[in-house]
Design a protein around this motif. Structure first.
Motif, short mmCIF file in Angstrom:
data_model
loop_
_atom_site.label_atom_id
_atom_site.label_comp_id
_atom_site.label_asym_id
_atom_site.label_seq_id
_atom_site.Cartn_x
_atom_site.Cartn_y
_atom_site.Cartn_z
N VAL A 13 42.98 42.51 29.09
CA VAL A 13 43.59 41.58 28.12
C VAL A 13 45.11 41.62 28.18
O VAL A 13 45.72 42.68 28.18
CB VAL A 13 43.16 41.85 26.66
N PHE A 14 45.69 40.43 28.21
CA PHE A 14 47.14 40.32 28.21
C PHE A 14 47.52 39.17 27.28
O PHE A 14 47.19 38.02 27.56
CB PHE A 14 47.63 40.07 29.63
N ASN A 15 48.16 39.51 26.19
CA ASN A 15 48.56 38.50 25.19
C ASN A 15 47.42 37.58 24.77
O ASN A 15 47.52 36.37 24.89
CB ASN A 15 49.73 37.65 25.72
N GLU A 16 46.36 38.15 24.31
CA GLU A 16 45.18 37.34 23.96
C GLU A 16 44.88 37.38 22.46
O GLU A 16 43.72 37.36 22.05
CB GLU A 16 43.95 37.80 24.75
N GLU A 17 45.90 37.44 21.60
CA GLU A 17 45.64 37.55 20.16
C GLU A 17 44.76 36.43 19.62
O GLU A 17 44.01 36.62 18.68
CB GLU A 17 46.95 37.62 19.37
N ASN A 44 44.26 46.90 27.52
CA ASN A 44 45.39 46.09 27.08
C ASN A 44 46.55 46.26 28.06
O ASN A 44 47.22 47.28 28.09
CB ASN A 44 45.79 46.51 25.66
N ASP A 45 46.77 45.18 28.82
CA ASP A 45 47.72 45.23 29.93
C ASP A 45 49.15 44.92 29.44
O ASP A 45 49.76 43.94 29.86
CB ASP A 45 47.25 44.20 30.98
N GLY A 46 49.63 45.74 28.53
CA GLY A 46 51.01 45.57 28.05
C GLY A 46 51.26 44.29 27.27
O GLY A 46 52.32 43.67 27.43
N ASP A 96 36.56 38.23 31.82
CA ASP A 96 37.85 37.86 31.23
C ASP A 96 37.70 37.76 29.71
O ASP A 96 36.62 37.53 29.20
CB ASP A 96 38.30 36.48 31.75
N ALA A 97 38.84 37.89 29.03
CA ALA A 97 38.80 37.88 27.57
C ALA A 97 38.72 36.47 27.00
O ALA A 97 38.33 36.29 25.85
CB ALA A 97 40.04 38.57 27.03
N ASP A 98 39.07 35.46 27.79
CA ASP A 98 39.27 34.13 27.20
C ASP A 98 38.00 33.29 27.05
O ASP A 98 38.07 32.12 26.74
CB ASP A 98 40.31 33.37 28.01
N LEU A 99 36.85 33.89 27.32
CA LEU A 99 35.54 33.23 27.18
C LEU A 99 35.34 32.07 28.16
O LEU A 99 34.49 31.22 27.94
CB LEU A 99 35.32 32.76 25.74
N PHE A 133 45.62 20.76 39.87
CA PHE A 133 46.38 21.63 40.76
C PHE A 133 45.68 22.97 40.94
O PHE A 133 45.49 23.45 42.05
CB PHE A 133 47.80 21.81 40.19
N LYS A 134 45.25 23.55 39.80
CA LYS A 134 44.60 24.86 39.86
C LYS A 134 43.28 24.77 40.64
O LYS A 134 42.98 25.61 41.49
CB LYS A 134 44.35 25.38 38.45
N LYS A 135 42.51 23.71 40.35
CA LYS A 135 41.22 23.57 41.03
C LYS A 135 41.42 23.42 42.54
O LYS A 135 40.74 24.05 43.34
CB LYS A 135 40.47 22.35 40.50
N LYS A 212 53.32 32.16 39.80
CA LYS A 212 53.82 33.34 40.50
C LYS A 212 52.72 34.40 40.67
O LYS A 212 52.55 34.98 41.74
CB LYS A 212 54.98 33.91 39.67
N LYS A 213 51.95 34.63 39.58
CA LYS A 213 50.88 35.63 39.68
C LYS A 213 49.75 35.14 40.58
O LYS A 213 49.12 35.91 41.29
CB LYS A 213 50.33 35.93 38.28
N MET A 214 49.51 33.80 40.54
CA MET A 214 48.46 33.25 41.40
C MET A 214 48.84 33.46 42.87
O MET A 214 48.00 33.82 43.70
CB MET A 214 48.30 31.75 41.13
N1 UDP Z 1 45.25 39.24 32.35
C1 UDP Z 1 45.71 40.56 32.39
N2 UDP Z 1 46.95 40.80 32.92
C2 UDP Z 1 47.75 39.81 33.39
C3 UDP Z 1 47.25 38.47 33.39
C4 UDP Z 1 45.99 38.23 32.87
O1 UDP Z 1 45.02 41.48 31.97
O2 UDP Z 1 48.86 40.10 33.83
C5 UDP Z 1 43.89 38.98 31.79
C6 UDP Z 1 43.82 37.87 30.76
O3 UDP Z 1 44.06 38.33 29.45
C7 UDP Z 1 42.39 37.39 30.94
C8 UDP Z 1 42.14 37.59 32.42
O4 UDP Z 1 43.10 38.55 32.85
O5 UDP Z 1 41.46 38.16 30.21
C9 UDP Z 1 42.27 36.32 33.23
O6 UDP Z 1 43.48 35.66 32.92
P1 UDP Z 1 43.54 34.11 32.60
O7 UDP Z 1 42.35 33.69 31.82
O8 UDP Z 1 44.86 33.81 31.95
O9 UDP Z 1 43.52 33.50 34.05
P2 UDP Z 1 42.88 32.09 34.49
O10 UDP Z 1 41.48 32.07 33.95
O11 UDP Z 1 43.75 31.05 33.89
O12 UDP Z 1 42.93 32.14 35.98
#
Ligand code: UDP
Ligand code: MG
Length: 320
Positions: A13-17, A44-46, A96-99, A133-135, A212-214
């Motif tokens: 999880v990262f900023n997932e309040e 919790n990744d910071g 992932d945390a975002d369901l 774009f992402k797809k 950037k992370k992608m």
């Molecule tokens: N996440 C993490 N550290 C990061 C970036 C993302 O722990 O630096 C977690 C984020 O909280 C989520 C999962 O990794 O649970 C996937 O991220 P996200 O849903 O934002 O990616 P997407 O589904 O958009 O590719």
């Protein structure tokens, strides 16, 4: 009393309040239906929002919840790694945390595991609520990766998967720093199978994977499973030399057999641009590999834990 844990659910999880509580509730509902001992391991990744407070609150009322707090943001793949390091279950599920990955699918993964599969991964047949774009980039990436490597890394598959204890133990032996977990799990082998699913929209909040992370993740994937980008220099260089040779013959015959020898500014500039562009590109490719070699030689730990809650006595669990 210590109970042996059957299932570990690892959630980076990262900023997932905005999603964390809902995510916890859905996971709990699903896991309670197994009637087995389980742990929900949130890494919790910071996070810089209220995620940490919310997790502490959740863990107070639920002993199945365990929390690892990183000292800063180390990235999704490293968070998953820490989760796997600390998981004690017989089967470990990463979600992932975002369901976007439906927790209910875990039960199906468990069924497959009980049939004897060591890895059950979720394959996305459709992605909802993501940009074109992402797809498109994701599609392209998975196919390029498939073409470039001999390891059978499944297409359109993220980190949502169940792995057996023995696969998890093997993961713990891998010291690599720039980790591409979905590739590493394929590399480990054992009996693997897929479950197809539709990837939902994020429950709330924004993606935590900016471009950037992608890019970092995809270059990690490519470089750690293939030398092909390095070979570009060989093939590209050979091709350009051939073209250069043909052009040389043309230029010489023009000079020798016609009087039509216009000063060749255009051709010169084109060749110059082409070659220097190509050289720089290849230098960049080489740089990506060298940077990663440098990372590996530094031998730093993969992550630093600020606090671990709900574990009892915590010990270092990386095998390497
Ligand atoms: N996440 C993490 N550290 C990061 C970036 C993302 O722990 O630096 C977690 C984020 O909280 C989520 C999962 O990794 O649970 C996937 O991220 P996200 O849903 O934002 O990616 P997407 O589904 O958009 O590719
Ligand atoms: Mg997501």
């Amino acid at each position: 009393m210590t109970m042996t844990i059957k299932y570990s659910i690892v959630v980076p999880v990262f900023n997932e309040e905005k999603v964390i509580y809902e995510s916890y509730k859905r996971l709990k509902t699903v896991m309670d239906r197994t009637f087995e001992a389980y742990e929900l391991l949130f890494v919790n990744d910071g996070s810089r929002d209220r995620t940490s407070e919310m997790l502490s609150y959740i863990s107070k009322s639920d002993t199945n919840v365990k929390i690892i707090e990183f000292s800063r943001n180390f990235g999704h793949q490293i968070a998953i790694t820490a989760g796997m390091d600390y998981a004690t279950g017989q089967a470990v599920v990463v979600i992932d945390a975002d369901l976007q990955d439906p927790p209910e699918l875990i039960l199906k993964m468990i069924e497959k595991w009980e049939e004897g599969y060591d890895v059950v991964y979720g394959k996305r047949v459709e992605r909802k609520g993501e940009t074109h774009f992402k797809k498109l980039t994701a599609r392209l990436f998975y196919r390029t990766l498939k073409m470039s490597t001999d390891i059978d890394i499944p297409l359109d598959t993220g980190d949502f998967r169940l792995i057996d204890r023995r696969v998890c133990d093997e993961m713990k032996r891998i010291p690599e720093k720039n980790r591409f977990i979905r590739g590493l799990v394929s590399w480990i082998g054992f009996k693997q199978t897929a479950i197809e699913y539709v990837r939902n929209e994020r429950f709330a909040g924004e993606t935590k994977y900016p471009l950037k992370k992608m890019l970092k993740l995809s270059i990690d994937g490519l470089t750690s499973f293939s030398y092909k980008p390095l070979k570009l220099a060989t093939y590209g260089g050979a091709l350009l030399s051939l073209a250069g040779f043909v052009y040389m013959v043309v230029a010489l015959s023009l000079k020798l057999f016609t009087s039509n020898t216009v000063p060749g500014w255009t051709s010169l500039i084109v060749i110059q641009l082409l070659f220097s562009g190509f050289t720089l590109f290849i230098l960049g490719v080489i740089g990506e590999y060298i940077g990663r070699i440098y990372d590996e030689t530094k031998d730093r730990p993969l992550y630093i834990i600020k606090e671990a809650k709900g574990f009892g006595a915590v010990k270092r669990v990386r095998t390497i």
